[in-house]
Design a protein around this motif. Structure first.
Motif, PDB file in Angstrom:
ATOM      1  N   ARG A  24       0.896  -1.242  -0.045  1.00 45.54           N
ATOM      2  CA  ARG A  24       0.161   0.147  -0.086  1.00 45.54           C
ATOM      3  C   ARG A  24       0.877   1.399   0.011  1.00 45.54           C
ATOM      4  O   ARG A  24       0.769   2.262  -0.833  1.00 45.54           O
ATOM      5  CB  ARG A  24      -1.041   0.029   1.069  1.00 45.54           C
ATOM      6  CG  ARG A  24      -1.931   1.211   1.160  1.00 45.54           C
ATOM      7  CD  ARG A  24      -2.680   1.227   2.449  1.00 45.54           C
ATOM      8  NE  ARG A  24      -3.253   0.123   2.931  1.00 45.54           N
ATOM      9  CZ  ARG A  24      -4.609  -0.299   2.582  1.00 45.54           C
ATOM     10  NH1 ARG A  24      -5.287   0.670   1.454  1.00 45.54           N
ATOM     11  NH2 ARG A  24      -5.062  -1.264   2.790  1.00 45.54           N
ATOM     12  N   GLU A  25       1.829   1.191   0.866  1.00 47.46           N
ATOM     13  CA  GLU A  25       2.678   2.341   1.019  1.00 47.46           C
ATOM     14  C   GLU A  25       3.579   2.585  -0.336  1.00 47.46           C
ATOM     15  O   GLU A  25       3.695   3.718  -0.708  1.00 47.46           O
ATOM     16  CB  GLU A  25       3.640   2.337   2.053  1.00 47.46           C
ATOM     17  CG  GLU A  25       3.224   2.421   3.364  1.00 47.46           C
ATOM     18  CD  GLU A  25       4.004   1.838   4.664  1.00 47.46           C
ATOM     19  OE1 GLU A  25       5.361   1.618   4.172  1.00 47.46           O
ATOM     20  OE2 GLU A  25       3.714   1.774   5.939  1.00 47.46           O
ATOM     21  N   VAL A  77      -5.615  -5.317  -2.174  1.00 45.99           N
ATOM     22  CA  VAL A  77      -5.369  -5.833  -0.867  1.00 45.99           C
ATOM     23  C   VAL A  77      -6.455  -6.482  -0.084  1.00 45.99           C
ATOM     24  O   VAL A  77      -6.327  -6.959   1.092  1.00 45.99           O
ATOM     25  CB  VAL A  77      -4.510  -4.653   0.039  1.00 45.99           C
ATOM     26  CG1 VAL A  77      -3.343  -4.077  -0.637  1.00 45.99           C
ATOM     27  CG2 VAL A  77      -5.812  -3.695   0.155  1.00 45.99           C
ATOM     28  N   LEU A  99      -6.683  -0.243  -5.106  1.00 49.91           N
ATOM     29  CA  LEU A  99      -5.870  -0.340  -4.147  1.00 49.91           C
ATOM     30  C   LEU A  99      -6.792  -1.360  -3.048  1.00 49.91           C
ATOM     31  O   LEU A  99      -6.406  -2.543  -2.706  1.00 49.91           O
ATOM     32  CB  LEU A  99      -5.356   0.534  -3.398  1.00 49.91           C
ATOM     33  CG  LEU A  99      -4.111   0.026  -2.373  1.00 49.91           C
ATOM     34  CD1 LEU A  99      -3.026  -0.760  -2.835  1.00 49.91           C
ATOM     35  CD2 LEU A  99      -3.439   1.400  -1.701  1.00 49.91           C
ATOM     36  N   GLU A 111       1.050   4.061  -2.886  1.00 50.83           N
ATOM     37  CA  GLU A 111       0.451   5.482  -2.554  1.00 50.83           C
ATOM     38  C   GLU A 111       1.638   6.520  -2.833  1.00 50.83           C
ATOM     39  O   GLU A 111       1.721   7.780  -3.094  1.00 50.83           O
ATOM     40  CB  GLU A 111       0.042   5.646  -1.027  1.00 50.83           C
ATOM     41  CG  GLU A 111      -1.268   5.109  -0.946  1.00 50.83           C
ATOM     42  CD  GLU A 111      -1.686   4.735   0.580  1.00 50.83           C
ATOM     43  OE1 GLU A 111      -0.697   5.049   1.508  1.00 50.83           O
ATOM     44  OE2 GLU A 111      -2.998   4.482   0.624  1.00 50.83           O
TER      45      GLU A 111
END
Length: 229
Positions: free
Chosen positions: A166-167, A185, A181, A170
């Protein structure tokens, strides 16, 4: 008591659940059974044969008792669901199965049931055969990834950390990944599995009217430039 091959396989599956595939060795299996190497090799000659036998044992009930009143495609979906559950029932089960090419009764019965279900669904014999492979490969691949995300004692939890993914998305310029996203996930593995399986089955249903259609509109890789003389 005399050691039996079935006991060896059952112990290997239990040891697989405890320590995982990487730590499962013939030596460790012999220690678990409290037998010398010569005794173990009388029943299983090497690890390759052991993994084949374990894969065969995992599929013991996959093809039994599917309701005959179901449509062919529904029975094919049932076989795929059972195969996934069988692989998930053991730690690293998909890795064990993926590394084998077993031609024994349980494995052959699963394939026979799946091909038969697809033929009953109206597919040609060739489409049923190739469709069977497509479904099996999908189940193996999906379950491999699903089990790779499991966090177990002694493993690195970062390998299964969706937060890292995710990081990274982003922070970067990945607009389509960012939009998707929440779905990428998602931990609803059952829903994701059935979505992909339905896509395969619907594609196979499109072949019922005849031979596989010619794919059109797919981009081809550009031809490599000629080599300099």
């Amino acid at each position: 008591m005399r050691l039996r091959r079935e006991q060896v396989i059952a112990t290997a599956l239990r040891l697989l659940d405890d320590v995982g595939l990487d730590a499962l060795t013939m030596r460790r299996l012999g220690q678990e059974l409290n037998v010398q190497a010569a005794t173990l090799y009388w029943h299983i000659k090497n690890k390759e044969e052991l993994l084949d036998a374990m894969a065969e044992a995992m599929l013991a009930d996959c093809a039994a008792g599917l309701p005959e009143e179901l449509s062919g495609m529904a029975r094919a979906a049932g076989v795929a669901e059972r195969l996934r559950r069988a692989l998930l029932a053991h730690r690293d089960g998909a890795r064990v199965f993926a590394g084998t090419y077993v031609a024994q009764d349980n494995t052959l019965r699963v394939s026979d049931t799946l091909v038969g279900a697809l033929r009953d669904g109206g597919l040609s014999t060739r489409a049923a055969a190739w469709g069977c492979w497509s479904i099996v490969y999908y189940v193996i691949g999906f379950t491999l990834e699903e089990q790779a995300l499991e966090v177990r004692p002694g493993t690195d939890p970062a390998k299964a950390d969706a937060g890292r993914f995710r990081e990274a998305v982003e922070r970067g310029a990945y607009p389509h990944l960012a939009a998707a996203l929440p779905h990428l996930v998602s931990t609803d593995h059952d829903a994701r599995f059935r979505y992909g399986l339905q896509l395969i089955l619907r594609g196979l249903e499109a072949e019922v009217e005849g031979e596989p259609r010619t794919w059109v509109g797919l981009p081809r890789d550009p031809a490599p430039p000629p080599k300099a003389s």
